[in-house]
Design a protein around this motif. Structure first.
Motif, PDB file in Angstrom:
ATOM      1  N   UNK B 204      11.136  34.420  15.927  1.00  0.00           N
ATOM      2  CA  UNK B 204       9.890  34.610  16.667  1.00  0.00           C
ATOM      3  C   UNK B 204      10.275  35.015  18.077  1.00  0.00           C
ATOM      4  N   UNK B 205      10.227  36.290  18.344  1.00  0.00           N
ATOM      5  CA  UNK B 205      10.631  36.736  19.671  1.00  0.00           C
ATOM      6  C   UNK B 205       9.480  36.633  20.648  1.00  0.00           C
ATOM      7  N   UNK B 212      -1.776  34.342  28.965  1.00  0.00           N
ATOM      8  CA  UNK B 212      -2.655  34.380  27.796  1.00  0.00           C
ATOM      9  C   UNK B 212      -2.924  35.787  27.277  1.00  0.00           C
ATOM     10  N   UNK B 213      -3.115  36.739  28.202  1.00  0.00           N
ATOM     11  CA  UNK B 213      -3.426  38.103  27.746  1.00  0.00           C
ATOM     12  C   UNK B 213      -2.239  38.684  26.986  1.00  0.00           C
ATOM     13  N   UNK B 214      -1.074  38.496  27.562  1.00  0.00           N
ATOM     14  CA  UNK B 214       0.132  39.018  26.937  1.00  0.00           C
ATOM     15  C   UNK B 214       0.313  38.415  25.546  1.00  0.00           C
ATOM     16  N   UNK B 215       0.015  37.132  25.448  1.00  0.00           N
ATOM     17  CA  UNK B 215       0.122  36.437  24.180  1.00  0.00           C
ATOM     18  C   UNK B 215      -0.728  37.125  23.119  1.00  0.00           C
ATOM     19  N   UNK B 223       5.656  42.237  13.298  1.00  0.00           N
ATOM     20  CA  UNK B 223       6.746  41.271  13.154  1.00  0.00           C
ATOM     21  C   UNK B 223       6.255  39.848  13.335  1.00  0.00           C
ATOM     22  N   UNK B 224       5.515  39.657  14.418  1.00  0.00           N
ATOM     23  CA  UNK B 224       5.022  38.331  14.759  1.00  0.00           C
ATOM     24  C   UNK B 224       4.054  37.856  13.688  1.00  0.00           C
ATOM     25  N   UNK B 225       3.125  38.739  13.324  1.00  0.00           N
ATOM     26  CA  UNK B 225       2.161  38.416  12.283  1.00  0.00           C
ATOM     27  C   UNK B 225       2.878  37.942  11.019  1.00  0.00           C
ATOM     28  N   UNK B 286       2.009  27.138  26.117  1.00  0.00           N
ATOM     29  CA  UNK B 286       1.342  28.397  25.834  1.00  0.00           C
ATOM     30  C   UNK B 286       2.266  29.332  25.057  1.00  0.00           C
ATOM     31  N   UNK B 287       2.372  29.112  23.785  1.00  0.00           N
ATOM     32  CA  UNK B 287       3.184  29.994  22.960  1.00  0.00           C
ATOM     33  C   UNK B 287       2.566  30.039  21.570  1.00  0.00           C
ATOM     34  N   UNK B 288       3.196  30.771  20.680  1.00  0.00           N
ATOM     35  CA  UNK B 288       2.614  30.883  19.349  1.00  0.00           C
ATOM     36  C   UNK B 288       3.554  30.284  18.316  1.00  0.00           C
ATOM     37  N   UNK B 289       3.041  30.044  17.129  1.00  0.00           N
ATOM     38  CA  UNK B 289       3.875  29.489  16.083  1.00  0.00           C
ATOM     39  C   UNK B 289       3.116  28.502  15.230  1.00  0.00           C
ATOM     40  N   UNK B 290       3.876  27.558  14.676  1.00  0.00           N
ATOM     41  CA  UNK B 290       3.315  26.577  13.771  1.00  0.00           C
ATOM     42  C   UNK B 290       2.244  25.734  14.465  1.00  0.00           C
ATOM     43  N   UNK B 291       1.078  25.644  13.852  1.00  0.00           N
ATOM     44  CA  UNK B 291       0.011  24.833  14.409  1.00  0.00           C
ATOM     45  C   UNK B 291       0.083  23.426  13.828  1.00  0.00           C
ATOM     46  N   UNK B 292      -0.428  22.469  14.574  1.00  0.00           N
ATOM     47  CA  UNK B 292      -0.364  21.075  14.145  1.00  0.00           C
ATOM     48  C   UNK B 292      -1.039  20.881  12.778  1.00  0.00           C
TER      49      UNK B 292
END
Lengths: 341, 341
Positions: B204-205, B212-215, B223-225, B286-292
């Motif tokens: 996950x790069x 937030x906007x960049x996120x 790739x991220x998707x 403030x990042x992305x990935x596995x949610x709780x």
DNA sequence: TTGATCGGGACATTTTTTGTCCCTGTGTAT
DNA sequence: ATACACAGGGACAAAAAATGTCCCGATCAA
């Protein structure tokens, strides 16, 4: 469990040794109690001081109590000793010894207790204790149990306890008078065992060293006939094995007779029979009772003999290959295993 | 076996203690080898001389070899150490600790390793070793394993070994950049684990501290998707638990942000979420990935955290009650059990 | 090549263990 | 009732073991 002991042996060899020693100490106290420091030290051949340290430790742990009359195991000490029983085999490598003997002598079950009866008197007590336990396990209602004389069997008698297993059991002396001390005679032991277990017993009143004619007369007696017929139905034989010469001397053989025995190559004795190294009968006491054929026919033959000095005798008798269970001690077992067949 | 240890405890009180010490010594050597006397003495905080005696003994027993570079476990020593594994729980009372935690925290399986990660660095290695073992047990062909960053998880990566169990397994970082050192980041660990086990991995790069906007922009990247969709099918989650403030500092939070965290009552951190004592989320990176929610949906959630200082954090995260397995150490376990809920 | 670290030797010092002797009390046999 | 033998416990010097400390030459890593 075996694994744990092996691990400990590697990781803490000295403490495993200490464990062994403490066990032996506890057991000695059990057999000798009440016993004082000095006496105990002598029995275990260590010095008084070193034993004192041990005793103090065990006292603090609460495994033994100390009175003016001497030391006793406490209830907990007794408990620990009992709990250790299944461990002892592994701890002293007795399991291996037993297996070795089983193979070498071809006896289905061999039990080896720790120690050497020649060196420590209470090893005989252990033999007796274990013998009593085994007997209790194999005996069934209505059984006829033939018993011989001797110190080992006397020790069994001493350790027998009342049990439902002994219902309608009859203890019968295997052979008539063999010229031993009263308290070691088969008659006395049969009686003692019956008394201890709540079973009944029969006696074979045969004087020592009868002339053949007198024997024949005696054989016709109804009482004797009665006992002999019982012996023919023997299901369990409980006997000791003796060193031929020792037994002969105990029975007041003359020098000539002794010489004859030596000449004949007698090494072991049991039931009044003397066997040579090959397990062949070379002499028999002139008395009546259980015949060797009957021993072979019995379902369970329980031999008890310990002490390094008995090794040859045990080996000799084993050639008869009529035994189901042999109870012996470490001293005899090691000696036996280091002898080649 | 427990009974055996109790017995020994009574007869030779020192035995278990010495056994414990020797075990610790052996394990320390294992983790630090090659190591010299002085270094080892320091690591185990004893004196050099006393350690020397121990080492000499183990050397004689053949459990360790001594070279000019230092001491190593011998093959046999390694074997003994492995064989001791099932004993360690009983020997150190860790089984009781584990059971206690299981009840108190409501986690189905708890494993407690001996030691305190705060005090002895190699306890973390132990956590990793056990973690690797457990992961190997639970993983199945085709699994997606989400991993977080941190020293504990890094230790797991270090101890993973190739195995058929890892066929078609994908290691995926649970969250994007969390501002840690590279070698402790989820990305690096996912890669490391895949490499060690012969499995594959995804990355996950995501740069640290995005606006937030960049996120939002990044989220649209194929790739991220891709990785995010994999994460939604996560079957196994392998994560560490951190102390909130320690983690925040490691991630270079400003003083203000730290103050806010304190204000909010944050005590634990995992997956980039910060939790308070009651297990409620009080802050999230403030990042992305596995949610709780996805963690809750995962079949196996394997938490690893040790050291007394982590006790509060472990307790806090346990409130989420999403864990199946907790691997911790004695230090944390004792601290946890002495805290009332 | 240099410098840190390795294991091992040596030795004084402390601590523990062991040997020895004595004392007083209690159980036991006479 | 009275010796007498044997019980446990105290005391203490001698011996042995464990420990602290320092040093040395060899070896490995930078």
């Amino acid at each position: 469990m075996r694994r744990l002991l092996e691990l400990q042996q590697k990781l803490v060899p000295d403490l495993t040794q200490v464990l062994r020693e403490r066990y032996m100490l506890l057991r000695s106290i059990y057999h000798l109690q009440p016993i004082g420091r000095r006496g105990l030290a002598q029995a275990m051949n260590t010095t008084e001081r070193i034993l004192r340290a041990e005793v103090e430790l065990l006292k603090e742990t609460g495994l033994l109590t100390v009175t003016a009359a001497g030391m006793h195991l406490s209830g907990e000490g007794q408990q620990v000793l009992d709990d250790m029983e299944p461990l002892v085999g592994e701890l002293f490598g007795l399991t291996d010894l037993a297996e070795g003997l089983q193979k070498k002598l071809g006896i289905p079950e061999v039990i080896v207790v720790q120690g050497d009866a020649d060196q420590s008197p209470w090893v005989k007590e252990e033999l007796g204790r274990v013998g009593a336990r085994v007997l209790k396990q194999v005996v069934q209602e209505g059984d006829i149990v033939a018993v011989t004389g001797g110190t080992s069997i006397a020790s069994v008698a001493k350790h027998l306890t009342p049990s439902a297993s002994f219902k309608n059991v009859q203890f019968v002396p295997a052979r008539g008078g063999l010229g031993e001390r009263v308290e070691l005679q088969a008659n006395s032991l049969a009686a003692a065992m019956a008394e201890k277990t709540g079973a009944t017993y029969r006696l074979l009143h045969v004087p020592d060293r009868l002339h053949p004619e007198a024997l024949q007369t005696l054989l016709k007696e109804p009482q004797v006939q009665d006992v002999l017929s019982l012996l023919r139905d023997t299901r369990i034989v409980l006997h000791g094995i003796g060193d031929a010469l020792t037994m002969a001397r105990r029975r007041n053989y003359s020098e000539e007779e002794l010489a004859e025995l030596v000449e004949a190559g007698a090494v072991s004795e049991s039931f009044g029979y003397y066997f040579n190294e090959a397990g062949e009968i070379v002499h028999r006491m002139p008395t009546i009772g259980l015949q060797l054929e009957e021993v072979h026919k019995a379902e369970t033959v329980l031999s008890i003999a310990g002490g390094e000095s008995k090794a040859k005798a045990i080996l000799s008798f084993a050639k008869q290959s009529c035994q189901n269970v042999l109870i012996t001690d470490e001293g005899a077992a090691r000696a036996l295993l280091s002898t080649r067949l």
